[in-house]
Write a protein that holds these residues in place. Sequence first.
Motif, PDB file in Angstrom:
ATOM      1  N   ALA A   1       0.836  -1.206   0.000  1.00 11.74           N
ATOM      2  CA  ALA A   1       0.000   0.000   0.000  1.00 11.74           C
ATOM      3  C   ALA A   1       0.871   1.256   0.000  1.00 11.74           C
ATOM      4  N   LEU A   2       1.970   1.219   0.729  1.00  7.65           N
ATOM      5  CA  LEU A   2       2.854   2.399   0.807  1.00  7.65           C
ATOM      6  C   LEU A   2       3.550   2.666  -0.523  1.00  7.65           C
ATOM      7  N   ASP A   3       3.920   1.578  -1.177  1.00  7.71           N
ATOM      8  CA  ASP A   3       4.547   1.687  -2.494  1.00  7.71           C
ATOM      9  C   ASP A   3       3.627   2.438  -3.447  1.00  7.71           C
ATOM     10  N   ASP A   4       2.357   2.045  -3.401  1.00  9.54           N
ATOM     11  CA  ASP A   4       1.348   2.630  -4.258  1.00  9.54           C
ATOM     12  C   ASP A   4       1.172   4.130  -3.940  1.00  9.54           C
ATOM     13  N   VAL A   5       1.079   4.458  -2.658  1.00 14.00           N
ATOM     14  CA  VAL A   5       0.908   5.866  -2.245  1.00 14.00           C
ATOM     15  C   VAL A   5       2.101   6.702  -2.702  1.00 14.00           C
ATOM     16  N   ALA A   6       3.321   6.162  -2.501  1.00 15.19           N
ATOM     17  CA  ALA A   6       4.533   6.900  -2.882  1.00 15.19           C
ATOM     18  C   ALA A   6       4.528   7.156  -4.389  1.00 15.19           C
ATOM     19  N   GLY A   7       4.207   6.118  -5.163  1.00 17.04           N
ATOM     20  CA  GLY A   7       4.180   6.241  -6.630  1.00 17.04           C
ATOM     21  C   GLY A   7       3.208   7.324  -7.074  1.00 17.04           C
ATOM     22  N   LYS A   8       2.009   7.294  -6.488  1.00 15.73           N
ATOM     23  CA  LYS A   8       0.984   8.278  -6.876  1.00 15.73           C
ATOM     24  C   LYS A   8       1.404   9.698  -6.494  1.00 15.73           C
ATOM     25  N   ALA A   9       2.206   9.827  -5.436  1.00 15.79           N
ATOM     26  CA  ALA A   9       2.657  11.164  -5.016  1.00 15.79           C
ATOM     27  C   ALA A   9       3.934  11.568  -5.750  1.00 15.79           C
ATOM     28  N   GLY A  10       4.400  10.736  -6.675  1.00 20.79           N
ATOM     29  CA  GLY A  10       5.574  11.066  -7.474  1.00 20.79           C
ATOM     30  C   GLY A  10       6.882  10.938  -6.718  1.00 20.79           C
ATOM     31  N   THR A  11       6.910  10.105  -5.674  1.00 18.22           N
ATOM     32  CA  THR A  11       8.157   9.903  -4.958  1.00 18.22           C
ATOM     33  C   THR A  11       8.428   8.400  -4.824  1.00 18.22           C
ATOM     34  N   ARG A  12       9.505   8.020  -4.146  1.00 17.27           N
ATOM     35  CA  ARG A  12       9.832   6.607  -4.011  1.00 17.27           C
ATOM     36  C   ARG A  12       9.723   6.186  -2.555  1.00 17.27           C
ATOM     37  N   LEU A  13       9.493   4.888  -2.386  1.00 17.82           N
ATOM     38  CA  LEU A  13       9.389   4.359  -1.026  1.00 17.82           C
ATOM     39  C   LEU A  13      10.732   3.772  -0.623  1.00 17.82           C
ATOM     40  N   ILE A  14      11.205   4.150   0.554  1.00 14.19           N
ATOM     41  CA  ILE A  14      12.424   3.533   1.098  1.00 14.19           C
ATOM     42  C   ILE A  14      12.066   2.870   2.416  1.00 14.19           C
TER      43      ILE A  14
END
Length: 369
Positions: free
Chosen positions: A299-312
């Motif tokens: 879910a976090l990966d998806d949120v980060a992608g939609k906000a134009g950033t990356r998940l670490i």
Amino acid sequence: MTKGLRLGNDSQTLVLGIETTCDETAAAVVARDSDGKGKILSNVVRSQTDEHAIYGGVVPEIAARAHVDMLDHLIDAAMREAGIDYAALGGVAAAAGPGLIGGVIVGLTTAKAIALVHGTPLIAVNHLEAHALTPRLTDAIDFPYCLFLASGGHTQIVAVAGVGDYIRLGTTVDDAMGEAFDKVAKMLGLPYPGGPQVEQAARNGDASRFAFPRPMQGRSDANFSLSGLKTAVRNEIGRLESISAQDTADLCASFQAAVLESTADRLRVGLELFKQRFGAPTALVAAGGVAANQAIRGALDDVAGKAGTRLIMPPPALCTDNGAMIAWAGAERLALGMTDGMDAAPRARWLLDANAQVPGKFANTRAGF
Ligand code: KG4
Ligand code: ZN
């Protein structure tokens, strides 16, 4: 000037870190290069989960005694594994809070003793700051970034703008997220800690069987609430005559789905608030035990992608409580000359941002962690 080892052309500062705020006793040594790169030389953790499991949660007095019993051995092991002696240390850091005060006193007092005996600078680290700075150790990322911290004691969205510069964008107004997982597990007779058990059971469950609320969904602030969801699960359990394995799986899947959707919504808002104040974050970073949950990771990966950033996500062993994160936060502070005196106080409560940006009425809940 800090003491340090010279390796090749790089000057490295070595810091010992001590963690005793909850139910993990931990010690570690990290090295920080003058260019800001970090390396873990040792990282020794002893979890007290077994001691607390029969009580269904952490018992403060048992935790404090276990820290007293274990800490010296762990520090010794961490120093030996790193292959250094105390004279090589540039600093000694301890988590001085927030947390269970008995444990915090054990760790901080031990660090003070080492600092006094060896003439080493002391760094009294905020445990939450240590979680917040970990991705700079693991991924060398730059400021500013957005941190989602979700563990048994904390649920926060924090803008990390610099060392010592944290702005809390959202927090839970009642239970912490890991606490909600633990309580739901307890209601269903699953062992402590409940998060991994709930995740496991949810894999075989039907997430659409129970329509649990999505707390705070659609609100313009980035706060969380977990206790209503927990009560909804309790009510549903009360309605069932007996609980089959399938019921448990369906309840866990439905609960987890509600947590995921609510988390995604809260983080979407949190990232928007972040952008309004700081521009684009260099990353969305997740830390804390709950971040070990695979479904939440997705879910976090998806949120980060939609906000134009990356998940670490730091590796799980560095997401949960450990000594390396305390040592690293100590090293970051030390590099900026931010050391502490022998009067540094252990603190049960310690806000990450002294000027909390969330509404005052939340300041005295456990969200104040
Ligand atoms: O960060 P942590 O190890 O310790 C602190 O609370 O500081 O977090 C432990 C919490 C517990 O509440 C545990 O149930 C939860 O993290 N947790 C999980 C999972 N693994 C651990 N929650 C949901 N899913 C998981 N897989
Ligand atoms: Zn923690």
